[in-house]
Scaffold this active site. Structure first.
Site, PDB file in Angstrom:
ATOM      1  N   HIS A  86      -8.045   3.301  12.434  1.00 14.99           N
ATOM      2  CA  HIS A  86      -7.532   4.307  11.501  1.00 14.99           C
ATOM      3  C   HIS A  86      -8.562   5.328  11.044  1.00 14.99           C
ATOM      4  O   HIS A  86      -8.197   6.384  10.539  1.00 14.99           O
ATOM      5  CB  HIS A  86      -6.916   3.626  10.277  1.00 14.99           C
ATOM      6  CG  HIS A  86      -5.550   3.066  10.552  1.00 14.99           C
ATOM      7  ND1 HIS A  86      -5.327   2.070  11.485  1.00 14.99           N
ATOM      8  CD2 HIS A  86      -4.330   3.364  10.038  1.00 14.99           C
ATOM      9  CE1 HIS A  86      -4.041   1.774  11.520  1.00 14.99           C
ATOM     10  NE2 HIS A  86      -3.413   2.553  10.653  1.00 14.99           N
ATOM     11  N   GLU A 119       0.853  -0.031  16.158  1.00 14.75           N
ATOM     12  CA  GLU A 119       0.482  -0.962  15.077  1.00 14.75           C
ATOM     13  C   GLU A 119       0.722  -2.408  15.515  1.00 14.75           C
ATOM     14  O   GLU A 119       0.037  -3.326  15.052  1.00 14.75           O
ATOM     15  CB  GLU A 119       1.263  -0.665  13.784  1.00 14.75           C
ATOM     16  CG  GLU A 119       1.088   0.746  13.218  1.00 14.75           C
ATOM     17  CD  GLU A 119      -0.177   0.927  12.365  1.00 14.75           C
ATOM     18  OE1 GLU A 119      -1.139   0.140  12.509  1.00 14.75           O
ATOM     19  OE2 GLU A 119      -0.193   1.885  11.560  1.00 14.75           O
ATOM     20  N   GLU A 149      -7.476  -4.824  -0.930  1.00 17.72           N
ATOM     21  CA  GLU A 149      -8.449  -4.410   0.090  1.00 17.72           C
ATOM     22  C   GLU A 149      -9.886  -4.551  -0.402  1.00 17.72           C
ATOM     23  O   GLU A 149     -10.702  -3.639  -0.260  1.00 17.72           O
ATOM     24  CB  GLU A 149      -8.173  -2.948   0.506  1.00 17.72           C
ATOM     25  CG  GLU A 149      -8.702  -2.605   1.882  1.00 17.72           C
ATOM     26  CD  GLU A 149      -8.193  -1.265   2.406  1.00 17.72           C
ATOM     27  OE1 GLU A 149      -7.450  -0.565   1.703  1.00 17.72           O
ATOM     28  OE2 GLU A 149      -8.561  -0.934   3.541  1.00 17.72           O
ATOM     29  N   HIS A 197       1.714   8.980  13.630  1.00 19.85           N
ATOM     30  CA  HIS A 197       0.645   8.088  13.144  1.00 19.85           C
ATOM     31  C   HIS A 197       0.225   7.099  14.241  1.00 19.85           C
ATOM     32  O   HIS A 197      -0.965   6.912  14.503  1.00 19.85           O
ATOM     33  CB  HIS A 197       1.153   7.348  11.902  1.00 19.85           C
ATOM     34  CG  HIS A 197       0.196   6.348  11.343  1.00 19.85           C
ATOM     35  ND1 HIS A 197      -0.963   6.711  10.685  1.00 19.85           N
ATOM     36  CD2 HIS A 197       0.207   4.979  11.352  1.00 19.85           C
ATOM     37  CE1 HIS A 197      -1.610   5.617  10.291  1.00 19.85           C
ATOM     38  NE2 HIS A 197      -0.923   4.558  10.702  1.00 19.85           N
ATOM     39  N   ASN A 232      -7.121  -1.673   9.024  1.00 21.67           N
ATOM     40  CA  ASN A 232      -7.500  -0.271   9.230  1.00 21.67           C
ATOM     41  C   ASN A 232      -8.120  -0.065  10.614  1.00 21.67           C
ATOM     42  O   ASN A 232      -8.671   1.007  10.900  1.00 21.67           O
ATOM     43  CB  ASN A 232      -8.468   0.153   8.129  1.00 21.67           C
ATOM     44  CG  ASN A 232      -8.048   1.433   7.442  1.00 21.67           C
ATOM     45  OD1 ASN A 232      -8.719   2.453   7.581  1.00 21.67           O
ATOM     46  ND2 ASN A 232      -6.939   1.425   6.738  1.00 21.67           N
ATOM     47  N   LYS A 292       0.889  -1.177   0.000  1.00 19.69           N
ATOM     48  CA  LYS A 292       0.000   0.000   0.000  1.00 19.69           C
ATOM     49  C   LYS A 292       0.917   1.214   0.000  1.00 19.69           C
ATOM     50  O   LYS A 292       1.638   1.457   0.968  1.00 19.69           O
ATOM     51  CB  LYS A 292      -0.870  -0.004   1.251  1.00 19.69           C
ATOM     52  CG  LYS A 292      -2.254   0.605   1.066  1.00 19.69           C
ATOM     53  CD  LYS A 292      -3.039   0.560   2.360  1.00 19.69           C
ATOM     54  CE  LYS A 292      -4.442   0.073   2.147  1.00 19.69           C
ATOM     55  NZ  LYS A 292      -5.307   0.266   3.330  1.00 19.69           N
ATOM     56  N   ARG A 304      -8.596  -7.227   3.967  1.00 22.49           N
ATOM     57  CA  ARG A 304      -7.542  -6.272   4.299  1.00 22.49           C
ATOM     58  C   ARG A 304      -8.048  -5.100   5.128  1.00 22.49           C
ATOM     59  O   ARG A 304      -7.268  -4.427   5.814  1.00 22.49           O
ATOM     60  CB  ARG A 304      -6.856  -5.784   3.016  1.00 22.49           C
ATOM     61  CG  ARG A 304      -5.651  -4.923   3.334  1.00 22.49           C
ATOM     62  CD  ARG A 304      -4.795  -4.574   2.140  1.00 22.49           C
ATOM     63  NE  ARG A 304      -3.643  -3.812   2.599  1.00 22.49           N
ATOM     64  CZ  ARG A 304      -2.484  -3.722   1.970  1.00 22.49           C
ATOM     65  NH1 ARG A 304      -2.307  -4.347   0.827  1.00 22.49           N
ATOM     66  NH2 ARG A 304      -1.501  -3.003   2.476  1.00 22.49           N
ATOM     67  N   LYS A 335       0.408  -9.255   9.273  1.00 27.79           N
ATOM     68  CA  LYS A 335       0.205  -8.421   8.080  1.00 27.79           C
ATOM     69  C   LYS A 335       0.359  -9.248   6.810  1.00 27.79           C
ATOM     70  O   LYS A 335      -0.422  -9.129   5.858  1.00 27.79           O
ATOM     71  CB  LYS A 335       1.185  -7.239   8.089  1.00 27.79           C
ATOM     72  CG  LYS A 335       1.017  -6.355   6.863  1.00 27.79           C
ATOM     73  CD  LYS A 335       0.805  -4.920   7.130  1.00 27.79           C
ATOM     74  CE  LYS A 335       0.306  -4.209   5.885  1.00 27.79           C
ATOM     75  NZ  LYS A 335       0.406  -2.781   5.894  1.00 27.79           N
ATOM     76  N   HIS A 387      -6.751   8.668  11.386  1.00 26.62           N
ATOM     77  CA  HIS A 387      -6.353   9.504  10.249  1.00 26.62           C
ATOM     78  C   HIS A 387      -6.961  10.910  10.356  1.00 26.62           C
ATOM     79  O   HIS A 387      -6.328  11.901   9.969  1.00 26.62           O
ATOM     80  CB  HIS A 387      -6.784   8.855   8.928  1.00 26.62           C
ATOM     81  CG  HIS A 387      -5.829   7.801   8.454  1.00 26.62           C
ATOM     82  ND1 HIS A 387      -6.121   6.958   7.406  1.00 26.62           N
ATOM     83  CD2 HIS A 387      -4.586   7.458   8.867  1.00 26.62           C
ATOM     84  CE1 HIS A 387      -5.095   6.136   7.192  1.00 26.62           C
ATOM     85  NE2 HIS A 387      -4.163   6.419   8.079  1.00 26.62           N
TER      86      HIS A 387
END
Ligand SMILES: NC(=O)c1ccc[n+]([C@@H]2O[C@H](COP(=O)([O-])OP(=O)(O)OC[C@H]3O[C@@H](n4cnc5c(N)ncnc54)[C@H](O)[C@@H]3O)[C@@H](O)[C@H]2O)c1
Ligand SMILES: O=C(O)C(=O)C[C@@H](O)[C@H](O)[C@H](O)COP(=O)(O)O
Ligand SMILES: [Zn+2]
Length: 361
Positions: free
Chosen positions: A249, A186, A238, A265, A246, A144, A242, A228, A253
């Site tokens: 997120h 993460e 995605e 992040h 997220n 990505k 997938r 992952k 985001h």
């Protein structure tokens, strides 16, 4: 196998590749690049100039024509202007379809480098060499790639799997502790969505887990990369599965955008995961213990779990352009249990506000 032998995690799909995790891995780079490569652009931020120069010199010594391309640090690199600068360098050095891009740095640098590789001549080979824990466990794996626009995070990009990923754990020695801890968000995400043993390791010794020179680095990186790799190997583009990556997120985001990317992040998605856990709980899908565990494990690592309550209308507005949205319908990744993610479709606005109240300060 000697204890220092690298661990190789295979990523499946149409273009399979290996994520190599260990130390002293530079010698692996030509093998990952494969045959036919003559020119290599080594994209890196100023903070990693010494490492990038060493990689370039090594490639030159092996007969490649390698060029270092310095880009702005961190999120400043993920812009159309910086991508255009890189394209112009690739044009000047005469990069052809059989040549390659190498991205050295954190997730921001590898997202940019991957996007440049994906877009140059409609796609050339690339290898990320992530130097943050976040880059190793997440950004560099899965193809990505992308940049931000004024309207939001990662709004322009492409799915472009790398030819391989080199995670040299020695790079983490120079990483500031706060960057390392932010990246652990993460890792925690991988724990909640798929591999709870990650959470057990952190909870058993949070101080040890929070150290970039601590005893669990390799184990946490390998376990998270496996999570992952399994997901992106099954669903590169995605189209379903997938989306679980997220988790946290959608709000995370939006926080990053509101903070003009001055929040890390990982810190933003830490708040986002607590919000998602509250959403799951309030929707009647997630049990109290697992929901509470989010705040506990993230706080024990020193990650933030709350955000300015006044910001809700602006956050909600920004979330509308999240990539999981379909028309006017917002969609969130939530948990139905530990390790069992699912999608919450178009939640009632009152539910969203109630979940945000739980993280508001
Ligand atoms: N593509 C994906 O699947 C994916 C996944 C997760 C995150 N991301 C993206 O990754 C980015 C965040 O990545 P990040 O947390 O690595 O941040 P980053 O790339 O901004 O790097 C953080 C800082 O650490 C410095 N740094 C990097 N390596 C270092 C080292 N070894 N020693 C000293 N300093 C070092 C960088 O110069 C930078 O200042 C975000 O843009 C996020 O959207 C992408
Ligand atoms: O690999 C994925 O897919 C992810 O969602 C991983 C996320 O950790 C990562 O931050 C990703 O860049 C977010 O993607 P986006 O499509 O929401 O921009
Ligand atoms: Zn992320």
């Amino acid at each position: 196998m000697s204890p220092d032998a690298p661990t190789r995690v295979g990523v499946g799909g149409e273009h399979p590749y290996d994520v190599v995790i260990g130390t002293g891995l530079l010698g692996e780079l030509p093998g990952l690049l494969g045959d036919g490569v003559q020119r290599i652009a080594v994209i890196h931020p100023g903070a990693l100039r010494t490492t990038a120069d060493a990689v370039r010199d090594d490639l030159v010594a092996q007969g490649f024509e390698a060029h270092a391309v310095e880009v702005p640090d961190a999120e400043e690199a993920k812009t159309a202007e910086v991508a255009a600068y890189c394209w112009s360098v690739l044009g000047r050095i005469g990069m052809t379809r059989s040549d390659a891009v190498v991205g050295i740095g954190g997730g921001a640098t590898t997202d940019l480098a991957g996007f440049v590789a994906a877009s140059w001549l409609r796609g050339v080979k690339w290898v990320p060499i992530p130097t943050t824990v976040l880059g190793m466990v997440d950004a560099a794996v899965g193809g990505k790639t992308g940049i931000n626009t004024a309207e939001g995070k990662n709004l322009v990009g492409a799915f472009h799997p790398p030819a391989g990923v080199l995670c040299d754990l020695a790079a983490l020695e120079s990483l500031p502790v706060n960057e390392y801890v932010a990246g652990l968000a993460e890792v925690v995400k991988a724990g909640f969505i798929a591999d709870p043993s990650i959470l057990d390791i952190i909870e058993a010794d949070p101080a040890g887990a929070a150290r970039p020179d601590g005893p669990y680095v390799r184990d946490l990186v390998v376990r998270s990369v496996r999570v992952k790799a399994d997901v992106v190997g099954a669903d590169l583009r995605e189209s379903g599965l997938r989306e679980i990556l997220n988790y946290g997120h959608t709000l995370g985001h939006a926080i990053e955008k509101l903070e003009r990317y001055k929040w890390r992040h990982g810190a933003a998605i830490s708040v986002g995961m607590v919000f998602a856990a509250e959403l799951g709980r309030l929707a009647g899908r997630l049990d109290d213990d697992t929901a509470d565990r989010h705040r506990r494990v993230l706080e024990t690592l020193g990650l933030p779990t709350s955000y300015d309550g006044q910001a809700w209308p602006r956050l909600l507005d920004t979330m509308r352009i999240d990539k999981k949205s379909r028309g006017d319908r917002l969609r969130f990744v939530v948990l139905d249990a530990l390790g069992k993610p699912g999608i919450l479709e178009a939640p009632d606005p009152q539910l969203l506000t109630a979940a945000f109240t739980e993280v508001a300060r």
